[in-house]
Design a protein around this motif. Structure first.
Motif, PDB file in Angstrom:
ATOM      1  N   PHE A 139       0.833  -1.208   0.000  1.00 48.63           N
ATOM      2  CA  PHE A 139       0.000   0.000   0.000  1.00 48.63           C
ATOM      3  C   PHE A 139       0.866   1.256   0.000  1.00 48.63           C
ATOM      4  O   PHE A 139       0.672   2.158  -0.808  1.00 48.63           O
ATOM      5  CB  PHE A 139      -0.929   0.010   1.219  1.00 48.63           C
ATOM      6  N   TRP A 140       1.822   1.306   0.926  1.00 49.48           N
ATOM      7  CA  TRP A 140       2.659   2.509   1.028  1.00 49.48           C
ATOM      8  C   TRP A 140       3.520   2.684  -0.216  1.00 49.48           C
ATOM      9  O   TRP A 140       3.721   3.806  -0.683  1.00 49.48           O
ATOM     10  CB  TRP A 140       3.510   2.456   2.291  1.00 49.48           C
ATOM     11  N   ALA A 141       4.006   1.611  -0.785  1.00 49.47           N
ATOM     12  CA  ALA A 141       4.806   1.711  -2.004  1.00 49.47           C
ATOM     13  C   ALA A 141       3.976   2.268  -3.156  1.00 49.47           C
ATOM     14  O   ALA A 141       4.461   3.073  -3.956  1.00 49.47           O
ATOM     15  CB  ALA A 141       5.384   0.346  -2.376  1.00 49.47           C
ATOM     16  N   ALA A 142       2.707   1.847  -3.237  1.00 52.97           N
ATOM     17  CA  ALA A 142       1.837   2.293  -4.324  1.00 52.97           C
ATOM     18  C   ALA A 142       1.357   3.728  -4.134  1.00 52.97           C
ATOM     19  O   ALA A 142       1.151   4.445  -5.108  1.00 52.97           O
ATOM     20  CB  ALA A 142       0.633   1.361  -4.442  1.00 52.97           C
ATOM     21  N   THR A 143       1.188   4.154  -2.891  1.00 53.89           N
ATOM     22  CA  THR A 143       0.550   5.456  -2.652  1.00 53.89           C
ATOM     23  C   THR A 143       1.512   6.562  -2.232  1.00 53.89           C
ATOM     24  O   THR A 143       1.184   7.738  -2.380  1.00 53.89           O
ATOM     25  CB  THR A 143      -0.544   5.332  -1.575  1.00 53.89           C
ATOM     26  N   ALA A 144       2.683   6.208  -1.707  1.00 48.04           N
ATOM     27  CA  ALA A 144       3.587   7.235  -1.174  1.00 48.04           C
ATOM     28  C   ALA A 144       4.711   7.609  -2.129  1.00 48.04           C
ATOM     29  O   ALA A 144       5.298   8.675  -1.998  1.00 48.04           O
ATOM     30  CB  ALA A 144       4.177   6.778   0.157  1.00 48.04           C
ATOM     31  N   GLY A 145       5.026   6.753  -3.049  1.00 43.96           N
ATOM     32  CA  GLY A 145       6.046   7.102  -4.022  1.00 43.96           C
ATOM     33  C   GLY A 145       7.461   6.788  -3.583  1.00 43.96           C
ATOM     34  O   GLY A 145       7.711   6.105  -2.594  1.00 43.96           O
ATOM     35  N   GLU A 146       8.390   7.350  -4.349  1.00 43.01           N
ATOM     36  CA  GLU A 146       9.817   7.066  -4.158  1.00 43.01           C
ATOM     37  C   GLU A 146      10.422   7.937  -3.065  1.00 43.01           C
ATOM     38  O   GLU A 146       9.834   8.908  -2.622  1.00 43.01           O
ATOM     39  CB  GLU A 146      10.554   7.343  -5.473  1.00 43.01           C
ATOM     40  N   GLY A 147      11.642   7.578  -2.681  1.00 43.22           N
ATOM     41  CA  GLY A 147      12.394   8.398  -1.738  1.00 43.22           C
ATOM     42  C   GLY A 147      12.159   8.004  -0.291  1.00 43.22           C
ATOM     43  O   GLY A 147      11.260   7.226   0.034  1.00 43.22           O
ATOM     44  N   ALA A 148      12.982   8.576   0.553  1.00 42.13           N
ATOM     45  CA  ALA A 148      12.877   8.297   1.988  1.00 42.13           C
ATOM     46  C   ALA A 148      11.600   8.918   2.549  1.00 42.13           C
ATOM     47  O   ALA A 148      11.237  10.036   2.180  1.00 42.13           O
ATOM     48  CB  ALA A 148      14.096   8.869   2.712  1.00 42.13           C
ATOM     49  N   PRO A 149      10.888   8.187   3.425  1.00 42.56           N
ATOM     50  CA  PRO A 149       9.659   8.734   3.985  1.00 42.56           C
ATOM     51  C   PRO A 149       9.943   9.926   4.902  1.00 42.56           C
ATOM     52  O   PRO A 149      10.947   9.954   5.610  1.00 42.56           O
ATOM     53  CB  PRO A 149       9.072   7.561   4.766  1.00 42.56           C
ATOM     54  N   ASP A 150       9.053  10.897   4.866  1.00 42.53           N
ATOM     55  CA  ASP A 150       9.178  12.035   5.771  1.00 42.53           C
ATOM     56  C   ASP A 150       8.693  11.621   7.160  1.00 42.53           C
ATOM     57  O   ASP A 150       8.317  10.472   7.393  1.00 42.53           O
ATOM     58  CB  ASP A 150       8.428  13.260   5.236  1.00 42.53           C
ATOM     59  N   ARG A 151       8.694  12.563   8.085  1.00 42.73           N
ATOM     60  CA  ARG A 151       8.345  12.254   9.479  1.00 42.73           C
ATOM     61  C   ARG A 151       6.908  11.738   9.602  1.00 42.73           C
ATOM     62  O   ARG A 151       6.633  10.782  10.326  1.00 42.73           O
ATOM     63  CB  ARG A 151       8.543  13.523  10.316  1.00 42.73           C
ATOM     64  N   TRP A 152       5.978  12.367   8.873  1.00 39.84           N
ATOM     65  CA  TRP A 152       4.578  11.945   8.921  1.00 39.84           C
ATOM     66  C   TRP A 152       4.448  10.502   8.433  1.00 39.84           C
ATOM     67  O   TRP A 152       3.854   9.665   9.102  1.00 39.84           O
ATOM     68  CB  TRP A 152       3.717  12.873   8.049  1.00 39.84           C
ATOM     69  N   LEU A 153       5.028  10.228   7.278  1.00 39.68           N
ATOM     70  CA  LEU A 153       4.901   8.903   6.695  1.00 39.68           C
ATOM     71  C   LEU A 153       5.603   7.848   7.547  1.00 39.68           C
ATOM     72  O   LEU A 153       5.097   6.732   7.709  1.00 39.68           O
ATOM     73  CB  LEU A 153       5.460   8.901   5.270  1.00 39.68           C
ATOM     74  N   SER A 154       6.739   8.187   8.134  1.00 39.21           N
ATOM     75  CA  SER A 154       7.453   7.224   8.982  1.00 39.21           C
ATOM     76  C   SER A 154       6.586   6.772  10.141  1.00 39.21           C
ATOM     77  O   SER A 154       6.575   5.590  10.496  1.00 39.21           O
ATOM     78  CB  SER A 154       8.744   7.851   9.524  1.00 39.21           C
ATOM     79  N   ARG A 155       5.843   7.693  10.729  1.00 35.12           N
ATOM     80  CA  ARG A 155       4.961   7.341  11.857  1.00 35.12           C
ATOM     81  C   ARG A 155       3.713   6.602  11.380  1.00 35.12           C
ATOM     82  O   ARG A 155       3.291   5.618  11.988  1.00 35.12           O
ATOM     83  CB  ARG A 155       4.574   8.598  12.629  1.00 35.12           C
ATOM     84  N   MET A 156       3.138   7.074  10.280  1.00 36.04           N
ATOM     85  CA  MET A 156       1.906   6.457   9.787  1.00 36.04           C
ATOM     86  C   MET A 156       2.143   5.018   9.329  1.00 36.04           C
ATOM     87  O   MET A 156       1.262   4.160   9.479  1.00 36.04           O
ATOM     88  CB  MET A 156       1.334   7.282   8.631  1.00 36.04           C
ATOM     89  N   ARG A 157       3.316   4.746   8.809  1.00 32.29           N
ATOM     90  CA  ARG A 157       3.619   3.394   8.338  1.00 32.29           C
ATOM     91  C   ARG A 157       3.658   2.378   9.468  1.00 32.29           C
ATOM     92  O   ARG A 157       3.684   1.173   9.222  1.00 32.29           O
ATOM     93  CB  ARG A 157       4.959   3.389   7.596  1.00 32.29           C
TER      94      ARG A 157
END
Length: 199
Positions: free
Chosen positions: A60-78
């Motif tokens: 899910f995260w690969a399909a919806t979040a895109g490339e690159g290192a996750p930011d702070r929001w995405l790191s927590r949400m994951r």
């Protein structure tokens, strides 16, 4: 918990304890409550994609979040152990209102003042958010970027007739009490938003 307390305590939780999965019986209550949402003509034009395994969530995260290192929001949400994607099914509404008891003879969507298929699915998502609070969990509703919807569909085999209205992340709150900077604006009062009898 009293209903008033559930409503008062509901907030978007953006950090989760990755080591505490959502109990299966709680997951089922979230879904059972979701299908109690109102729907125009009792069309019930919704579906829910449940993603629990690490592989499903990563896809899910690969399909919806895109490339690159996750930011702070995405790191927590994951870290959320459960993702539920509510999907609306417009055709269910167009078909239902073309039935004899509704009086329309065609499926013309111009008859609809707003897309009730999305509205009703959003109400189902809200019932999941409230149920999470009642169960002592945290949850957050967030959107799937428009440019990522087709990648999401492809990753999970979602039929074209179903549209994601967002995603609900669920889990036990993590260590960070992450509040949105938007909350600094303050909650508008009843007096500011209610117009009685006229504007």
């Amino acid at each position: 918990m009293e209903f008033a307390d559930v409503v008062r305590r509901r907030r978007m939780v953006r950090d989760y304890d990755p080591d505490r999965p959502v109990p299966p019986q709680v997951r089922e209550r979230l879904l059972e409550h979701a299908i109690r949402a109102p729907s125009a003509g009792f069309s019930q034009g919704w579906a829910f994609l449940v993603l629990e395994s690490p592989q499903e969530r990563e896809r899910f995260w690969a399909a919806t979040a895109g490339e690159g290192a996750p930011d702070r929001w995405l790191s927590r949400m994951r870290r959320a152990p459960l993702l539920i994607v509510p999907l609306s099914h417009k055709a269910a509404y167009l078909d239902r209102y073309a039935e004899p008891d509704k009086g329309w003879e065609d499926r013309d969507e111009r008859r609809w003042p707003v897309p009730y298929w999305d509205v009703d699915t959003g109400m189902a998502a809200l019932l999941m958010l409230l149920t999470a609070v009642d169960e002592g969990l945290g949850a957050c509703f967030f959107g799937i970027p428009p440019g990522r919807v087709e990648g999401f569909r492809s990753a999970f085999g979602v039929p074209e007739a179903y549209s994601p209205v967002g995603c609900v992340s669920v889990g036990f709150p993590g260590g960070e009490d992450v509040r949105s900077p938007s909350l600094r604006r303050g909650r508008r009062t009843v007096e500011e938003v209610v117009h009685r009898g006229h504007w």
